[in-house]
Design a protein around this motif. Structure first.
Motif, PDB file in Angstrom:
ATOM      1  N   THR A  52      10.165  -6.459  -1.266  1.00  0.00           N
ATOM      2  CA  THR A  52       8.994  -5.569  -1.223  1.00  0.00           C
ATOM      3  C   THR A  52       7.676  -6.339  -1.280  1.00  0.00           C
ATOM      4  N   LEU A  63       2.365   4.970   2.266  1.00  0.00           N
ATOM      5  CA  LEU A  63       3.423   4.343   3.050  1.00  0.00           C
ATOM      6  C   LEU A  63       4.504   5.351   3.409  1.00  0.00           C
ATOM      7  N   ARG A  64       4.871   6.170   2.458  1.00  0.00           N
ATOM      8  CA  ARG A  64       5.906   7.175   2.730  1.00  0.00           C
ATOM      9  C   ARG A  64       5.442   8.141   3.826  1.00  0.00           C
ATOM     10  N   THR A 118       3.919  -2.737   2.425  1.00  0.00           N
ATOM     11  CA  THR A 118       2.891  -1.838   2.954  1.00  0.00           C
ATOM     12  C   THR A 118       2.436  -2.222   4.362  1.00  0.00           C
ATOM     13  N   LYS A 119       2.888  -3.384   4.870  1.00  0.00           N
ATOM     14  CA  LYS A 119       2.474  -3.832   6.197  1.00  0.00           C
ATOM     15  C   LYS A 119       3.424  -3.364   7.298  1.00  0.00           C
ATOM     16  N   GLN A 150      -0.600   3.792  -2.863  1.00  0.00           N
ATOM     17  CA  GLN A 150      -0.191   2.977  -1.724  1.00  0.00           C
ATOM     18  C   GLN A 150       1.202   3.363  -1.232  1.00  0.00           C
ATOM     19  N   MET A 151       2.108   3.609  -2.166  1.00  0.00           N
ATOM     20  CA  MET A 151       3.465   3.966  -1.779  1.00  0.00           C
ATOM     21  C   MET A 151       3.535   5.386  -1.221  1.00  0.00           C
ATOM     22  N   THR A 208      10.544   2.990   3.285  1.00  0.00           N
ATOM     23  CA  THR A 208       9.813   3.347   2.078  1.00  0.00           C
ATOM     24  C   THR A 208      10.284   2.455   0.926  1.00  0.00           C
ATOM     25  N   TYR A 209       9.585   2.551  -0.200  1.00  0.00           N
ATOM     26  CA  TYR A 209       9.997   1.757  -1.361  1.00  0.00           C
ATOM     27  C   TYR A 209      11.390   2.161  -1.827  1.00  0.00           C
ATOM     28  N   ARG A 219       3.377   7.489   6.305  1.00  0.00           N
ATOM     29  CA  ARG A 219       3.425   6.797   7.585  1.00  0.00           C
ATOM     30  C   ARG A 219       4.867   6.648   8.076  1.00  0.00           C
ATOM     31  N   ASP A 278       5.717  -7.555   1.213  1.00  0.00           N
ATOM     32  CA  ASP A 278       4.758  -7.038   2.196  1.00  0.00           C
ATOM     33  C   ASP A 278       5.199  -5.673   2.710  1.00  0.00           C
ATOM     34  N   THR A 293       6.110   0.069   8.710  1.00  0.00           N
ATOM     35  CA  THR A 293       6.265   1.527   8.682  1.00  0.00           C
ATOM     36  C   THR A 293       7.711   1.936   8.935  1.00  0.00           C
TER      37      THR A 293
END
Length: 369
Positions: free
Chosen positions: A219, A311-312, A223-224, A307-308, A229-230, A314, A221, A226
């Motif tokens: 985990t 990300l989810r 967030t870079k 941020q997560m 998810t986490y 996207r 990078d 798509t």
């Protein structure tokens, strides 16, 4: 074994896997049910504390034909306190009397000699005062609290505070279950039990840290991209280390099971029960919590971050778009008439040129005359 190795390799590569994080509510429910049962057992039955904690006397007799139940009756009549009697492997009896005054131990020893019909000088007596037992109990709690604090500090520095919280919850889960099993089974709690608890806590942390290390690596990078998810990455981390956790747990449980069931049960070495039961239950609970509790709980905490959450959104939007495109492509392929020419194939494939356009080709200028 080769099949298990192939499965481990496929799990590590992400080719197959089980959705542990997605089904976390089921694991939470199972853990809550087991924990409530353990707490009820601890509340209703309580712990059978050894003389190291309560003070008292332990008498070890030579081989005798007197039954355990009859020996308990003799010991309680001689001391006026409740007695716990175990038959050892060689036919000897171990008589534990908690709360008995050490000054009355000689009288109890003489009475047992007469009732059991064994020489008094062959009965070994170990005496523990109540003040020493209180000191042992205080030191045990102190060591446990210090251990917990150091674990949280280390994990917060090495990983992050969310992982430290998840690991702490998993440790409390393991301790509660182990102590509750002790209350339900009625085994004696001795300093060996405390040693076993501290040992299984370290083992539980080992499995948890292995998964956390894999999760941290995957985990960096996150967030870079798509694609994942986490929670997806957390689930892959569990699956990639699943076979390793199972192997280490089984290898550790086998000798402990030998101590508990063969040493304590078959051979009658009751002194092994205190540490072997804590190790057996704690190892199993620790392996369960590292897979089903700690990592899913980290995923729950991380998914609350802005941020997560972004990300989810996207990832879900991209997956919805891919699904829509796939559905649209499937609809087009289903709607085509097999007797009619495919327009796309006509565009991609070679086109037939009129005969007039082919005139003059092969000449240097390529022009028509």
């Amino acid at each position: 074994m080769s099949k298990l190795g192939n499965l481990g390799a496929r799990l590590h590569r992400g080719e197959v896997g089980y959705d542990f994080v997605g089904n976390r509510k089921i694991w939470y429910g199972i853990s809550i049910l087991i924990t409530i049962t353990a707490i009820l057992g601890l509340t209703v039955r309580g712990l059978n504390m050894g003389i190291e904690f309560e003070g008292g006397a332990v008498f070890t007799t030579p081989k005798t034909s007197v039954s355990v139940s009859q020996a308990e009756t003799y010991a309680e009549q001689a001391s006026g306190h409740q007695a716990v009697v175990q038959r050892l492997g060689g036919g000897e009896l171990r008589i534990q009397i908690s709360g008995v005054d050490t000054g009355k131990s000689n009288g109890v020893k003489t009475a047992l000699s007469k009732d059991l019909k064994v020489p008094a000088e062959e009965i070994a007596a170990d005496l523990v005062g109540p003040s020493w037992g209180d000191q042992i109990a205080a030191k045990a709690w102190q060591g446990l609290v210090i251990f917990m604090i150091l674990v949280v500090i280390y994990l917060a520095i090495a990983f992050e505070w969310r992982m430290a919280i998840a690991a702490l919850v998993a440790l409390i889960h393991d301790i509660t279950i182990t102590v509750g099993i002790y209350a339900l089974v009625g085994f004696e709690v001795t300093p060996g039990t405390v040693i076993g608890l501290l040992t299984i806590l370290g083992y539980s942390l080992y499995d948890t840290v292995v998964v956390f290390d894999s999760l941290k690596e995957q985990t960096k990078d996150i967030t870079k991209q798509t694609r994942w998810t986490y929670s997806d990455v957390a689930n892959r981390s569990i699956n990639s280390t699943l076979v390793r956790s199972i192997n280490t747990t089984v290898v550790a449980l086998l000798p402990v099971a030998g101590l508990l069931f063969i040493g304590g049960g078959v051979l009658g070495a009751g002194t092994l029960n205190d540490i072997s039961l804590s190790l057996f239950v704690g190892l199993a609970a620790g392996a369960y919590s590292s897979i089903f509790i700690a990592t899913p709980l980290v995923a729950d905490l991380k998914e609350r971050e802005p941020q997560m959450k972004a990300l989810r959104k996207r990832v879900m939007a991209k997956r919805a778009q891919a699904a829509a495109e796939e559905e649209l492509a499937g609809t087009r392929s289903v709607g085509l008439d097999p007797d009619e020419p495919d327009d796309a194939a006509a565009v991609v494939g070679p086109r037939s040129q009129p005969a007039s356009r082919n005139r003059g080709r092969g000449r240097p200028s390529g022009k028509r005359r």
